[in-house]
Design a protein around this motif. Structure first.
Motif, mmCIF file in Angstrom:
data_model
loop_
_atom_site.group_PDB
_atom_site.id
_atom_site.type_symbol
_atom_site.label_atom_id
_atom_site.label_comp_id
_atom_site.label_asym_id
_atom_site.label_seq_id
_atom_site.Cartn_x
_atom_site.Cartn_y
_atom_site.Cartn_z
ATOM 1 N N ILE A 17 0.830 -1.196 0.000
ATOM 2 C CA ILE A 17 0.000 0.000 0.000
ATOM 3 C C ILE A 17 0.865 1.246 0.000
ATOM 4 N N LEU A 20 1.973 1.737 -3.501
ATOM 5 C CA LEU A 20 0.866 2.314 -4.261
ATOM 6 C C LEU A 20 0.814 3.819 -4.078
ATOM 7 N N GLY A 21 0.964 4.255 -2.822
ATOM 8 C CA GLY A 21 0.912 5.687 -2.560
ATOM 9 C C GLY A 21 2.065 6.433 -3.192
ATOM 10 N N ARG A 25 0.647 9.364 -5.748
ATOM 11 C CA ARG A 25 0.432 10.715 -5.235
ATOM 12 C C ARG A 25 1.432 11.701 -5.813
ATOM 13 N N VAL A 30 2.840 13.803 1.156
ATOM 14 C CA VAL A 30 2.118 12.526 1.191
ATOM 15 C C VAL A 30 3.030 11.406 0.694
ATOM 16 N N MET A 33 5.033 10.399 3.566
ATOM 17 C CA MET A 33 4.259 9.588 4.514
ATOM 18 C C MET A 33 4.081 8.172 4.012
ATOM 19 N N CYS A 34 3.956 7.987 2.698
ATOM 20 C CA CYS A 34 3.832 6.632 2.161
ATOM 21 C C CYS A 34 5.152 5.879 2.304
ATOM 22 N N LEU A 37 5.155 4.554 5.644
ATOM 23 C CA LEU A 37 4.291 3.374 5.681
ATOM 24 C C LEU A 37 5.062 2.131 5.241
ATOM 25 N N LEU B 17 -4.805 2.389 3.674
ATOM 26 C CA LEU B 17 -5.469 2.823 2.448
ATOM 27 C C LEU B 17 -5.950 4.259 2.569
ATOM 28 N N VAL B 19 -4.357 6.606 4.151
ATOM 29 C CA VAL B 19 -3.190 7.462 3.915
ATOM 30 C C VAL B 19 -3.030 7.731 2.432
ATOM 31 N N VAL B 20 -3.217 6.681 1.631
ATOM 32 C CA VAL B 20 -2.948 6.807 0.199
ATOM 33 C C VAL B 20 -4.065 7.554 -0.510
ATOM 34 N N PHE B 21 -5.313 7.332 -0.103
ATOM 35 C CA PHE B 21 -6.410 7.779 -0.949
ATOM 36 C C PHE B 21 -7.152 9.009 -0.466
ATOM 37 N N PHE B 22 -6.812 9.572 0.669
ATOM 38 C CA PHE B 22 -7.463 10.807 1.072
ATOM 39 C C PHE B 22 -6.984 11.958 0.208
#
Lengths: 100, 216
Positions: A17, A20-21, A25, A30, A33-34, A37, B17, B19-22
């Motif tokens: 995930i 993915l971010g 993004r 962000v 932050m990913c 993660l 999820l 975190v990624v999609f907001f």
């Protein structure tokens, strides 16, 4: 499903995930932050492995990863602030001066 | 897999999820704080008590405070998640799905799940050290470890501190130097005493002007 497999899958899910971010993004913060993660996914996997092998060396590795992540956070956010001061944006699609 | 493990694992994935999609960066940051708390709970469920406390203090309590401060200072506008090309979105989803499936039990080697260590350890015998599984390829040092500390090999502060100051004392000192370098570096990089950060109207005009200047 035993504990080890479950937590390895959870660590892999967190890492995926985060990936993915990072790919989706545009915002530098962000993105950062990913990446955190992804680091946490790796940490979870390390703790699961150290428990499976009956040692706590994996947990000490996680401790060091946390310390390095804190240092990386400070420097990385300072760089993001610097970029914003110079370009007034942190959009990684636009701050692309090195792109060929 | 017990019920608490499953519940907290599911919550962790849901907040990741988030975190990624907001759309708003601040919502992503708050979602990440929740994720870090849940990862600390997962550490506690795995028996890593010291790491659970450290995770809350360092990650959720310091790093995320820093991130929220930076979001506040920059006054970021809302950025929608999928502003990159449409092909990126499909590719990213494909990569993430293949990665997660590849690391889970979907792919098997000779019928055993990839994550199983069942074929790597010998059953309990004279080689078992205090009931711990003994792995086939262990060296002598690992099969007969030096006594760590009184008590089980749990993730208590006492045990981790013992490791940290005996086997891992050199990385410990190096990380101290690294943190010092990071403090100095972050201060130097972020130091700016000439102009204030403009916010609100006129920001886009300034962006165009600055990016046009640098590109030229």
């Amino acid at each position: 499903m035993d504990t080890f497999t479950f937590y390895m899958m959870l660590g892999a899910a967190l890492f995926g995930i985060g990936t993915l971010g990072v790919l989706l993004r545009r915002d530098a913060i962000v993105l950062f932050m990913c990446i955190e993660l992804m680091l946490n996914g790796a940490n979870l996997s390390l703790v699961a492995i150290s428990r499976e092998f009956g040692t706590i060396d994996g947990q000490v590795y996680v401790f060091f990863i946390m310390a390095v992540a804190a240092a990386e956070a400070a420097v990385g956010l300072g760089i993001i602030l610097s970029i914003f001061r110079n370009y007034y944006t942190v959009d990684v699609e636009r701050v692309a001066m090195l792109r060929g | 897999m017990t019920f608490p493990m499953f519940v907290f694992g599911l919550l962790t994935v849901v907040s990741a999820l988030g975190v990624v999609f907001f759309g708003r960066p601040l919502y992503s940051a708050l979602s990440l704080v929740v994720t870090l708390f849940l990862v600390a709970i997962n550490f506690a469920l795995l028996g890593a008590q010291f790491l659970a406390a450290t995770q809350i203090m360092v990650y959720a309590g310091a790093i995320m405070v820093l991130v929220v401060f930076v979001i506040m200072l920059l006054g970021l506008q809302t950025v929608t998640p999928q502003e990159k090309k449409a092909g990126y979105r499909a590719l990213a989803l494909g990569v993430a799905i293949v990665w997660i499936l590849g690391l889970s039990q979907i792919f098997r080697i000779q019928g055993t799940p990839v994550f199983s260590t069942a074929d790597l350890w010998k059953p309990a015998s004279a080689d078992t050290v205090s009931g711990r599984k003994v792995f086939i390829r262990e060296t002598a040092e690992v099969s007969n470890p030096a006594p760590v500390l009184p008590g089980e090999l749990e993730g208590t502060t006492e045990n981790i501190g013992g490791r940290l100051f005996t086997k891992f004392v050199y990385p410990f000192e190096v990380v101290s130097a690294l943190l010092l370098a990071a403090i100095i570096g972050a201060t130097v990089v972020a130091y700016e005493n000439k102009r204030a950060l403009p916010l609100g109207r006129g920001l886009r005009a300034k962006q165009e002007e600055k990016i046009g200047q640098k590109a030229a």
